[in-house]
Write a protein that holds these residues in place. Structure first.
Motif, PDB file in Angstrom:
ATOM      1  N   SER A 170     106.471  -2.165  74.740  1.00  0.00           N
ATOM      2  CA  SER A 170     106.126  -3.237  75.684  1.00  0.00           C
ATOM      3  C   SER A 170     105.197  -2.753  76.796  1.00  0.00           C
ATOM      4  N   ASP A 171     105.088  -1.439  76.954  1.00  0.00           N
ATOM      5  CA  ASP A 171     104.225  -0.850  77.982  1.00  0.00           C
ATOM      6  C   ASP A 171     102.881  -0.383  77.440  1.00  0.00           C
ATOM      7  N   ILE A 172     102.568  -0.799  76.212  1.00  0.00           N
ATOM      8  CA  ILE A 172     101.290  -0.406  75.607  1.00  0.00           C
ATOM      9  C   ILE A 172     100.502  -1.665  75.256  1.00  0.00           C
ATOM     10  N   PRO A 173      99.590  -2.085  76.148  1.00  0.00           N
ATOM     11  CA  PRO A 173      98.759  -3.253  75.835  1.00  0.00           C
ATOM     12  C   PRO A 173      97.671  -2.885  74.816  1.00  0.00           C
ATOM     13  N   LEU A 174      97.301  -3.853  73.997  1.00  0.00           N
ATOM     14  CA  LEU A 174      96.270  -3.611  72.995  1.00  0.00           C
ATOM     15  C   LEU A 174      94.947  -3.202  73.632  1.00  0.00           C
ATOM     16  N   LEU A 175      94.682  -3.646  74.835  1.00  0.00           N
ATOM     17  CA  LEU A 175      93.447  -3.256  75.511  1.00  0.00           C
ATOM     18  C   LEU A 175      93.392  -1.739  75.721  1.00  0.00           C
TER      19      LEU A 175
END
Length: 142
Positions: free
Chosen positions: A70-75
């Motif tokens: 949940s702390d890894i955005p695709l951006l």
């Protein structure tokens, strides 16, 4: 045109790691992606340098997530593995004596900036956890 698949492969890798509770060997990841382990290891280096994964050495070694899904955005994944420019202008300067060529760069710069901002905003709103959830919902519909 040359398109990179590093982003798609990276999301695949991180989603796979999110579903595993122990470090995953590059050979296992490569089998899932259906590519060779050397290519996976090159991408894992980029992901590790960005602080998204960590390598675990030893007999039971492999790679795991460095943070919660949940702390890894695709951006962040996109920025770690791909050239941050999706669209680009002419490779050579247009004819400045042409009524289109004299201003097209200025017009296109604005369009490209807006398109890239929209894409990055979308990627920023989606995390690896969201991808995992989508996969699990589609695999097990209610």
């Amino acid at each position: 045109m040359n398109k990179s698949s590093r982003f798609a492969v990276s999301v695949h890798i991180l989603t796979l790691l999110a579903l595993k509770s122990t470090p995953v060997p590059s050979s296992y990841i490569a089998a899932s992606v259906n590519t060779n382990p050397a290519m996976i290891r090159r991408i894992l280096v980029m992901l590790g340098n960005a602080g998204l994964t960590r390598a675990c050495m030893g007999a039971n070694g492999g790679t795991s997530l460095a943070r919660a899904p949940s702390d890894i955005p695709l951006l962040e994944i996109y920025r770690a593995v791909d050239d941050p420019v999706v669209l680009s202008l002419h490779h050579s300067a247009p004819n400045t004596h042409c009524p289109v060529g004299c201003r097209i760069t200025e017009v296109l710069e604005n369009v490209i900036d807006r398109a890239e901002a929209a894409m990055q905003a979308t990627l920023a709103d989606i995390s690896v956890a969201d991808v995992v959830e989508k996969l699990q919902l589609e695999a097990h519909p209610a």
